[in-house]
Write an enzyme that holds these catalytic residues in place. Sequence first.
Site, PDB file in Angstrom:
ATOM      1  N   GLU A 128     -16.081   5.905   5.748  1.00 61.82           N
ATOM      2  CA  GLU A 128     -15.312   5.239   6.805  1.00 61.82           C
ATOM      3  C   GLU A 128     -15.229   6.192   7.994  1.00 61.82           C
ATOM      4  O   GLU A 128     -15.810   7.279   7.958  1.00 61.82           O
ATOM      5  CB  GLU A 128     -13.910   4.895   6.294  1.00 61.82           C
ATOM      6  CG  GLU A 128     -13.116   6.122   5.843  1.00 61.82           C
ATOM      7  CD  GLU A 128     -11.739   5.783   5.290  1.00 61.82           C
ATOM      8  OE1 GLU A 128     -11.177   4.739   5.660  1.00 61.82           O
ATOM      9  OE2 GLU A 128     -11.222   6.588   4.505  1.00 61.82           O
ATOM     10  N   ARG A 155       0.841  -1.208   0.000  1.00 59.63           N
ATOM     11  CA  ARG A 155       0.000   0.000   0.000  1.00 59.63           C
ATOM     12  C   ARG A 155       0.875   1.257   0.000  1.00 59.63           C
ATOM     13  O   ARG A 155       0.575   2.233  -0.684  1.00 59.63           O
ATOM     14  CB  ARG A 155      -0.933  -0.028   1.218  1.00 59.63           C
ATOM     15  CG  ARG A 155      -1.908   1.131   1.257  1.00 59.63           C
ATOM     16  CD  ARG A 155      -2.973   0.939   2.323  1.00 59.63           C
ATOM     17  NE  ARG A 155      -2.435   1.072   3.682  1.00 59.63           N
ATOM     18  CZ  ARG A 155      -3.138   0.869   4.789  1.00 59.63           C
ATOM     19  NH1 ARG A 155      -4.397   0.498   4.715  1.00 59.63           N
ATOM     20  NH2 ARG A 155      -2.584   1.013   5.973  1.00 59.63           N
ATOM     21  N   LYS A 207      -2.499   6.770   1.538  1.00 61.87           N
ATOM     22  CA  LYS A 207      -2.367   7.112   2.954  1.00 61.87           C
ATOM     23  C   LYS A 207      -1.325   8.228   3.030  1.00 61.87           C
ATOM     24  O   LYS A 207      -0.144   7.998   3.338  1.00 61.87           O
ATOM     25  CB  LYS A 207      -1.956   5.873   3.755  1.00 61.87           C
ATOM     26  CG  LYS A 207      -2.234   5.983   5.242  1.00 61.87           C
ATOM     27  CD  LYS A 207      -2.165   4.612   5.884  1.00 61.87           C
ATOM     28  CE  LYS A 207      -2.054   4.699   7.392  1.00 61.87           C
ATOM     29  NZ  LYS A 207      -3.178   5.321   8.072  1.00 61.87           N
TER      30      LYS A 207
HETATM   31  N1  PMP Z   1      -9.217   4.462   7.338  1.00 62.59           N
HETATM   32  C1  PMP Z   1      -8.362   5.452   7.630  1.00 62.59           C
HETATM   33  C2  PMP Z   1      -8.700   6.832   7.208  1.00 62.59           C
HETATM   34  C3  PMP Z   1      -7.172   5.172   8.311  1.00 62.59           C
HETATM   35  O1  PMP Z   1      -6.301   6.155   8.596  1.00 62.59           O
HETATM   36  C4  PMP Z   1      -6.895   3.843   8.709  1.00 62.59           C
HETATM   37  C5  PMP Z   1      -5.609   3.509   9.414  1.00 62.59           C
HETATM   38  N2  PMP Z   1      -5.507   4.108  10.672  1.00 62.59           N
HETATM   39  C6  PMP Z   1      -7.839   2.846   8.419  1.00 62.59           C
HETATM   40  C7  PMP Z   1      -8.974   3.194   7.703  1.00 62.59           C
HETATM   41  C8  PMP Z   1      -7.603   1.429   8.806  1.00 62.59           C
HETATM   42  O2  PMP Z   1      -6.578   0.896   8.001  1.00 62.59           O
HETATM   43  P1  PMP Z   1      -5.631  -0.273   8.518  1.00 62.59           P
HETATM   44  O3  PMP Z   1      -6.510  -1.415   8.883  1.00 62.59           O
HETATM   45  O4  PMP Z   1      -4.770  -0.574   7.334  1.00 62.59           O
HETATM   46  O5  PMP Z   1      -4.882   0.255   9.675  1.00 62.59           O
END
Ligand code: PMP
Length: 284
Positions: A182, A50, A149
Amino acid sequence: MKIHINGKLVPKEQAVISVFDHGLLYGDGVFEGIRVYGGKVFLLEEHLKRLYEGARAIRLEIPVSQPELATAVEETVEANSLQDGYIRLVITRGAGSLGLDIRRTSDPQVIIIADTISLYPPELYEQGLKLITASTIRNHPQALSPQVKSLNYLNNILAKIEGTDADCLEALMMNHKGEVAECTGDNIFIVKNGVLKTPPTDAGILEGITRAAVIQLAKQAGLDVREVTLTRHDIYSADECFLTGSAAEVIAAVSLDGRQIGDGKPGPITKDLKKRFEALTRGE
Ligand code: PMP
């Protein structure tokens, strides 16, 4: 504490970057948050994939290869004798001029911090979280794809402020179409009539690594899992709701905007998936 910066492990006082770094000046860079369980880095390859994809999307060339970065992460965990903790991997565009032109930047910075993480307070894992809907929407995918990200987290921070002002530790973010996207740092799932549902990537979300792991666990458990568009009504009327994230792991959400979800307690499918996730990460 030892920080890995540009290929070297140094004491944290010596881990410094330029005030001209575009990561600082413009939020120009990408990052990852990764967990360590029992001294082992959890799903490192998925996180690195990612990270490199996000860097490519913003035309940022990470100056080390993916296998080299994987080794550097492992070295940082070891140098800090980290058994259970959290790794923050940061790639900035590097120092440049006080202008946007990336051709004037040099030396992308590669930083690895291995530390501990404070999850939500332990009692909230038993009781579940309260959520509100933030008025701040998730970034429009044609402005800055939520799949990247990036170091620019301001829209999530503004939504988080709305949440904490309302005494909620997480806030739901909608997309530009008014659909559920989300939360500020977590993905969202609901259970309705035994079916597990979560918004698809094209709702404009970060494709969470924990989200993918939980989808896989749910399928292994024989659940019907669907990536479908969700509205706030779907959440208000869900039987169960939970959030996933590297830091949060799996945590129930029991109300949204003052509407109780289900019976207002973590539901049986949420609890089962939480247990399965703990078994996966800690071998319990
Ligand atoms: N959505 C956002 C906006 C995030 O910053 C994160 C990570 N903190 C997630 C979802 C969850 O992603 P992951 O399971 O890869 O940590």
